[in-house]
Scaffold this motif. Structure first.
Motif, PDB file in Angstrom:
ATOM      1  N   ARG A   1       0.920  -1.212  -0.034  1.00 33.16           N
ATOM      2  CA  ARG A   1      -0.105  -0.018   0.097  1.00 33.16           C
ATOM      3  C   ARG A   1       0.752   1.154   0.064  1.00 33.16           C
ATOM      4  O   ARG A   1       0.708   2.346  -0.913  1.00 33.16           O
ATOM      5  CB  ARG A   1      -0.693  -0.050   1.161  1.00 33.16           C
TER       6      ARG A   1
ATOM      7  N   ALA B   1      -1.068  -7.704  -3.114  1.00 29.40           N
ATOM      8  CA  ALA B   1      -2.459  -7.520  -2.546  1.00 29.40           C
ATOM      9  C   ALA B   1      -2.463  -6.028  -2.141  1.00 29.40           C
ATOM     10  O   ALA B   1      -3.504  -5.370  -2.708  1.00 29.40           O
ATOM     11  CB  ALA B   1      -3.179  -8.587  -1.571  1.00 29.40           C
TER      12      ALA B   1
ATOM     13  N   ILE C   1      -2.459  -3.576  -5.105  1.00 28.68           N
ATOM     14  CA  ILE C   1      -3.658  -3.475  -5.810  1.00 28.68           C
ATOM     15  C   ILE C   1      -4.841  -2.937  -5.278  1.00 28.68           C
ATOM     16  O   ILE C   1      -5.318  -2.027  -5.893  1.00 28.68           O
ATOM     17  CB  ILE C   1      -4.231  -5.004  -6.087  1.00 28.68           C
ATOM     18  N   HIS C   2      -4.887  -3.124  -3.852  1.00 27.76           N
ATOM     19  CA  HIS C   2      -5.770  -2.525  -3.096  1.00 27.76           C
ATOM     20  C   HIS C   2      -5.780  -1.058  -3.276  1.00 27.76           C
ATOM     21  O   HIS C   2      -6.795  -0.326  -3.391  1.00 27.76           O
ATOM     22  CB  HIS C   2      -5.790  -3.015  -1.688  1.00 27.76           C
ATOM     23  N   GLU C   3      -4.582  -0.561  -2.730  1.00 30.53           N
ATOM     24  CA  GLU C   3      -4.333   0.879  -2.779  1.00 30.53           C
ATOM     25  C   GLU C   3      -4.474   1.591  -4.436  1.00 30.53           C
ATOM     26  O   GLU C   3      -5.069   2.723  -4.390  1.00 30.53           O
ATOM     27  CB  GLU C   3      -2.835   1.107  -2.273  1.00 30.53           C
TER      28      GLU C   3
ATOM     29  N   MET D   1      -6.498   0.502  -6.417  1.00 36.60           N
ATOM     30  CA  MET D   1      -7.981   0.574  -6.736  1.00 36.60           C
ATOM     31  C   MET D   1      -8.777   1.741  -5.943  1.00 36.60           C
ATOM     32  O   MET D   1      -9.355   2.559  -6.572  1.00 36.60           O
ATOM     33  CB  MET D   1      -8.591  -0.691  -6.344  1.00 36.60           C
TER      34      MET D   1
ATOM     35  N   ILE E   1     -10.474  -9.477  -6.649  1.00 35.30           N
ATOM     36  CA  ILE E   1      -9.571  -9.450  -7.886  1.00 35.30           C
ATOM     37  C   ILE E   1      -8.563 -10.771  -7.855  1.00 35.30           C
ATOM     38  O   ILE E   1      -7.885 -10.491  -6.947  1.00 35.30           O
ATOM     39  CB  ILE E   1      -9.162  -8.146  -8.321  1.00 35.30           C
TER      40      ILE E   1
END
Lengths: 346, 346
Positions: free
Chosen positions: A221, A248, A251-253, A255, A281
């Motif tokens: 993140r 992960a 990706i999370h950040e 998005m 995802i």
DNA sequence: TGATCCAGATGAAGCGCTTCAATTCCTGTT
DNA sequence: AACAGGAATTGAAGCGCTTCATCTGGATCA
């Protein structure tokens, strides 16, 4: 056992044979012994057995981190193989603590186990020397610190990094970022080298490297938050990271900040951890087939136990790329039954 | 040990005492023994020790499924507590296989371990009777099959289900779906009962139940795919499921079909598995604090070992609701450091 | 009939440790 | 100087099993 012998009306030795070498005992005695055992609720004492025999039928496995499902897969493979040899596998989780790791090695050493499967941390392997000096068999799994004097099953980390980067490049990405991971981890360094090789090979692709202290998702993140603030032309369009967790987080950040994965930026993890398929995802990743590693490691151990002229071998397994949504967009069911089975190596 | 005694110029008994009761041995002898041990590379043989003493300092833990990180947390808690009592914890993963589960119980039984922590499958607990008849101490974790004759640490599953449903209701959801889970699992049934209670309490809320044979994410996908095809008024607006995996599947499928989570439908899991926070959409869930369960279980075991008038106790821990994005929308960082620490119980 | 074999059975020895009754050696007391 | 008492040490006994040299009792054969 003495009681069993008395009740069955046979000698101690016969009871022992009935238990361990039934073919040496007459059917009649066998029957009598069986009944006596049943009646007395006799349970053999494996400590006494180990003492008399000099070693046990147990294999100990010391592993670093049960949170990484790779190790669970390794254990599974090792166990299946052990069972075929009537051995059983006991696990000790050192939980990233070097002291505990050493202490479990000693415990298995003191228990005179048939062998130790050791998936060590990236650190001194002095414990290995110690227990091997005592005659304990050790097979290294997933990391061998470069030593050549005992069996090991490894994964070709460099090639894994290469695979990852090449995949991103093939997907048309040109500004790659190698996100996270402490450089002093052997695996991280190797994977980065592999990525570098793929980039060199491709030409006109850049590879930026931002290390991190740990392999957790927070780091992902942080890194994503950092790069996303740059002018558009300097934001990477492909991220590969040495752990699924970091991926992960990345990706999370991304998005959360309005970027689309994989359209704006493709992200790739490493290890094929459980959650890569359970996420909303699904995450593309490089897998090391832990089941296979465990299986092979146990085979090496058994060979060392049986073959007096055993020679130490180092097995290097090739990792495999698994393409999922995070680098390719939705493309049907990303985790079919078939895929599941492959993960488990069954 | 004999060699150590000879080299140190003391008796066998003194070496033994130097090892186990150093306070009974003079400083001078202690020193001599230490040096001799060092020189000979002596390693105590725990099999012999166990044999002489009649039991070992190892606690065995038999668990069902290392893929569920709840069990890893339990093991962690148990281990930390064991270490305080100079015991060590060895794990055996039965991997959902009843035969293996029984066989590991026997192995620990034969090894005369100090006790067994048993997180059993939802099935016959005959193995427990067997090993307890031999005097083995057993503490049940996470499931006790309703027996009252030995220690256990449980989670109040009914309450967990209640919490989950109440949360959804409080978020304004009226058409609830209890998605998945084999009804013959005790935990599943309880959680469903709890959900039912919350629904009754609320009035004007419906609860539909769609069971499934397993607890994997495929089942969640199947169920989601099924309900999403209904006329809008009959599509649930709140889903609670007895496993995070199923919840993940449900979420994934809903999103793939254009529904918004949590706006159109809120989804809640159970167990607070690792991946609930590593996913792109973090999953609200009910947590059972595995670390605490393991800790308490080991405490009970130690008490049983030490206190001759030990009385069996059954501890029921209250689960806790963790609200994340899948029921509440993005709300800041869903997995802070703080949260992480709480998960680990550290 | 007696010699020969061999599958089975026997039980003492020993695996490496802990325990404990017996012994030795001090120190302090009278 | 004699003795009580405690601290340290000793070593034999025993934990429950395997192993192996030895013995037993038929069966087989000439």
């Amino acid at each position: 056992m003495k009681d069993v012998a008395r009740l069955a009306g046979v000698s101690l030795g016969t009871v022992s044979n009935a238990l361990n070498k039934p073919e040496k005992v007459s059917e009649r005695s066998l029957q009598k012994v069986r009944i006596a055992i049943e009646q007395l609720g006799f349970v053999p004492n494996s400590a006494a057995r180990s003492l008399a025999v000099g070693s046990s039928a147990t294999v100990g496995m010391v592993l670093t981190d049960l949170d990484n499902s790779l190790f669970v897969d390794i254990a599974r493979g090792a166990e299946d193989q052990a069972r075929q040899a009537s051995h059983s596998l006991l696990l000790a989780n050192s939980d990233l603590d070097l002291n505990r790791q050493e202490s479990y090695l000693d415990i298995f050493d003191e228990a005179r186990v048939a062998g130790i499967l050791f998936a060590p941390m990236n650190a001194s392997l002095e414990g290995v020397d110690r227990v091997r000096r005592h005659g304990r068999r050790v097979v290294l799994v997933n990391y061998d610190g470069g030593r050549k004097d005992c069996c090991a099953v490894l994964s070709d980390e460099e090639y894994g990094g290469y695979l990852a980067a090449r995949h991103l490049i093939e997907m048309g990405r040109r500004r790659l970022l190698f996100a996270g991971g402490p450089e002093e981890f052997h695996a991280v360094k190797e994977r980065r080298n592999g990525a570098l090789r793929a980039v060199m090979e491709a030409g006109n692709v850049t590879l930026e490297i931002i290390p991190s202290r740990r392999l957790k998702s927070d780091e992902g993140r942080r890194i994503a938050a950092e790069v996303v603030q740059r002018p558009a032309a300097r934001v990477p369009d492909g991220v590969l990271s040495p752990s699924d967790r970091i991926a992960a987080g990345v990706i999370h950040e991304f998005m959360a900040r309005g970027l689309s994965v994989p359209d704006d930026v493709a992200v790739l993890g490493y290890d094929n951890n459980q959650f890569t398929t359970e996420a909303a995802i699904s995450i593309s990743t490089v897998t090391q087939d832990g089941y296979q590693m465990g299986l092979e490691a146990m085979k090496l151990l058994l060979d060392e136990e049986r073959d007096p002229h055993h020679e130490h071998r180092i097995l290097t397994l090739r990792p495999r790329l698994i393409v999922r949504e995070s680098t390719q967009g939705a493309s049907g069911r990303p985790h079919s039954e078939e895929e599941q089975r492959r993960r488990l190596g069954a």
